[in-house]
Design an enzyme around this catalytic site. Structure first.
Site, short mmCIF file in Angstrom:
data_model
loop_
_atom_site.label_atom_id
_atom_site.label_comp_id
_atom_site.label_asym_id
_atom_site.label_seq_id
_atom_site.Cartn_x
_atom_site.Cartn_y
_atom_site.Cartn_z
N GLU A 189 0.82 -1.21 0.00
CA GLU A 189 0.00 0.00 0.00
C GLU A 189 0.86 1.26 0.00
O GLU A 189 0.56 2.24 -0.69
CB GLU A 189 -0.92 0.01 1.23
CG GLU A 189 -1.92 -1.14 1.27
CD GLU A 189 -1.38 -2.36 2.00
OE1 GLU A 189 -2.20 -3.09 2.59
OE2 GLU A 189 -0.16 -2.58 1.97
N CYS A 225 0.02 1.34 7.35
CA CYS A 225 -0.48 1.68 6.00
C CYS A 225 -1.77 2.48 6.08
O CYS A 225 -2.00 3.38 5.28
CB CYS A 225 -0.69 0.41 5.18
SG CYS A 225 0.86 -0.34 4.61
#
Length: 278
Positions: A189, A225
């Site tokens: 991500e 993330c």
């Protein structure tokens, strides 16, 4: 003269079929499904040569029709940043309405140099010579193995892919990039989002994020993330989480990161200066 005309037609059909596997837009990882389907006959089938030399898994065994072949192609495309194709050799048999082609597929996985996968195609055309009825693909097993290694984490062996949809309709991909010093590893991500930001994406440009893993149920972005995405994405942005069977769960960033801390939580420069003068 008739044979020469048919030879030209068969050559064109064969080359167009292989090149139809190119990305829809150069540099993207979206396959051009309509272009591919326009070059195959309704009864088209695809198979893989040297079955037990390449692999014994269902992925390269038996034969598939056009839609199933595209489905597999799209799954592979989703794990790549992009690819491009160069046809290097072509041999046509007019009598059998068949052709053999050798093509270089330069396949790029995010964070890696392109892998050259030299693929040989054996194609059979219909009576008109304008549509492909049958294709057999002989892939480069060494190159394919190298690509598989690039797609997975070398230490955790936990593969993660991420795709970000931008407001202009383009996609940015990322994969987890692992490091021998484990804490230095970067999640898929963050790789994808950082790439999007470097390419000029700003808050408001991110329409959706998709994350795919090889497990079921699907994995969600880790806490780090989620916070990283929070910096550049709206709280109502959807995050699609796919499992190994392509089944998905969707939640918004706000649902995954409730009561979150973001840029607006910080004091403004004016507030800081005002506080210093008090």
């Amino acid at each position: 003269m008739a044979d020469q005309s048919l030879y030209t037609k068969l050559t064109s059909t064969a080359k167009n079929f292989v090149l139809a596997l190119s990305p829809k837009e150069p540099g993207s990882n979206q396959s051009d499904d309509d272009r591919f389907l326009s070059h195959i006959a309704p009864n088209y089938t695809h198979s893989w040569g040297h079955k037990f030399f390449v692999g014994t898994s269902p992925g390269v065994q038996g034969s598939v029709d056009g839609p199933e072949f595209l489905s597999r192609m799209n799954k592979l495309a989703g794990k790549m940043q992009t690819w491009y194709i160069e046809i290097t050799e072509t041999c046509v048999d007019v009598e059998k309405k068949s052709a053999a082609l050798k093509a270089d597929f330069y396949m790029t996985i995010a964070g890696h140099e392109p892998v050259l996968n030299e693929i040989v195609w054996w194609l059979k055309m219909d009576g008109s010579g304008e549509k492909v009825v049958d294709s057999c693909e002989y892939i480069d097993p060494v190159a394919s193995s190298h690509m598989i290694e690039q797609m997975k984490g070398p230490y955790s062996h936990f593969r993660v892919g991420c795709s970000i949809l931008l407001a202009n309709g383009s996609f940015v991909q990322g994969a987890n990039v692992e490091n021998a010093a484990y804490p230095v590893t970067t999640c898929a991500e963050r790789v994808a989002m950082a790439t999007a930001v470097v390419q000029g994406a700003k808050k408001g440009d991110i329409r959706a994020v998709a994350v795919a893993t090889d497990i079921s149920p699907p994995a969600s972005p880790c806490g780090m993330c989620r916070q990283f995405l929070r910096e550049f994405c709206e709280l109502n942005m959807p995050i699609f989480m796919f499992d190994k069977d392509a089944k998905s769960t969707v939640m918004t960033l706000g649902q995954l990161l409730p009561m979150s801390f973001g840029p607006e939580s910080l004091l403004s420069t004016e507030d800081i200066q005002h506080g210093l003068h008090q």
